[in-house]
Design a protein around this motif. Structure first.
Motif, mmCIF file in Angstrom:
data_model
loop_
_atom_site.group_PDB
_atom_site.id
_atom_site.type_symbol
_atom_site.label_atom_id
_atom_site.label_comp_id
_atom_site.label_asym_id
_atom_site.label_seq_id
_atom_site.Cartn_x
_atom_site.Cartn_y
_atom_site.Cartn_z
ATOM 1 N N ASN A 169 4.202 1.790 2.430
ATOM 2 C CA ASN A 169 4.047 3.215 2.752
ATOM 3 C C ASN A 169 3.547 3.410 4.180
ATOM 4 O O ASN A 169 4.124 4.177 4.956
ATOM 5 C CB ASN A 169 3.074 3.843 1.749
ATOM 6 C CG ASN A 169 3.043 5.357 1.906
ATOM 7 O OD1 ASN A 169 3.947 5.949 2.491
ATOM 8 N ND2 ASN A 169 2.008 5.984 1.386
ATOM 9 N N CYS A 172 1.798 -2.952 3.340
ATOM 10 C CA CYS A 172 1.960 -1.741 2.549
ATOM 11 C C CYS A 172 3.306 -1.119 2.911
ATOM 12 O O CYS A 172 3.569 -0.878 4.088
ATOM 13 C CB CYS A 172 0.817 -0.776 2.828
ATOM 14 S SG CYS A 172 1.035 0.842 2.071
ATOM 15 N N CYS A 182 -3.642 0.612 -1.833
ATOM 16 C CA CYS A 182 -3.724 0.392 -0.397
ATOM 17 C C CYS A 182 -4.996 1.021 0.139
ATOM 18 O O CYS A 182 -5.232 2.221 -0.062
ATOM 19 C CB CYS A 182 -2.516 1.001 0.292
ATOM 20 S SG CYS A 182 -2.583 0.881 2.080
ATOM 21 N N SER A 219 -5.636 1.697 3.082
ATOM 22 C CA SER A 219 -5.341 2.508 4.255
ATOM 23 C C SER A 219 -4.846 3.902 3.872
ATOM 24 O O SER A 219 -5.293 4.896 4.415
ATOM 25 C CB SER A 219 -4.309 1.798 5.123
ATOM 26 O OG SER A 219 -4.021 2.559 6.264
HETATM 27 ZN ZN LIG Z 1 -0.768 2.069 2.685
#
Ligand SMILES: [Zn+2]
Length: 163
Positions: A152, A150, A98, A100
């Motif tokens: 998360n 994502c 990811c 991010s």
């Molecule tokens: Zn993420």
């Protein structure tokens, strides 16, 4: 008699595209020569071909204090570079890093109505399925676009479009 001679163009200058203007870059680093050669301050005509080489006798009459770059600057530029491959999204979860939250995650899918969904809806309407049947494509995942999130950080990582 007039042979067109196409073979002369074959070994053209396709090799070494950026060979000549190398000294301008080295001069630009020191930045003590202006880009315009016209306003040369005084007797510096011999300097035009002077700073071609790096160690080719630097002119002594240019004794201005050139700000020397900090030699310890290149030792602090240590960073980890993630060479991330271009991820191609499909209609199934993808394991990727990811961008991010910088974690290896498996994307979470979310189906949204896309172009193919509306085209299927319109096609069913034209076929006469107007009694609510035209909304069937909105319930079929195979006809909808897929958004990869994502799990998360809930960031949108990519979208797979049917069309
Ligand atoms: Zn993420």
């Amino acid at each position: 008699m007039s042979v067109p001679g196409p073979y002369q163009a074959a070994p053209g200058p396709s090799s070494v595209p950026t060979a000549p203007p190398s000294y301008e870059e080295t001069v630009g680093v020191n930045s003590y020569i202006p880009t315009h050669p016209a306003p040369v301050p005084g007797p510096t005509t011999g300097l035009m071909t002077g700073p071609d080489g790096k160690g080719a006798n630097p002119p002594l009459y240019y004794t201005q204090p050139v700000p020397v770059l900090n030699p310890s600057a290149n030792t602090t530029a240590v960073q980890t570079v993630f060479v991330q491959q271009p991820v191609s999204f499909f209609d199934r979860p993808v394991q990727m890093c990811c961008p991010s939250c910088n974690k290896m995650v498996v994307t979470k899918l979310s189906y949204n109505a896309g172009v193919l969904t509306w085209l299927s809806c319109g096609s069913l309407c034209l076929l006469g399925c107007v009694l609510g049947c035209c909304f069937i494509p909105f319930c079929v995942d195979a006809l909808q676009d897929v958004d990869h999130y994502c799990p998360n950080c809930k960031a949108l990582l990519g979208t797979y479009k049917r069309l």
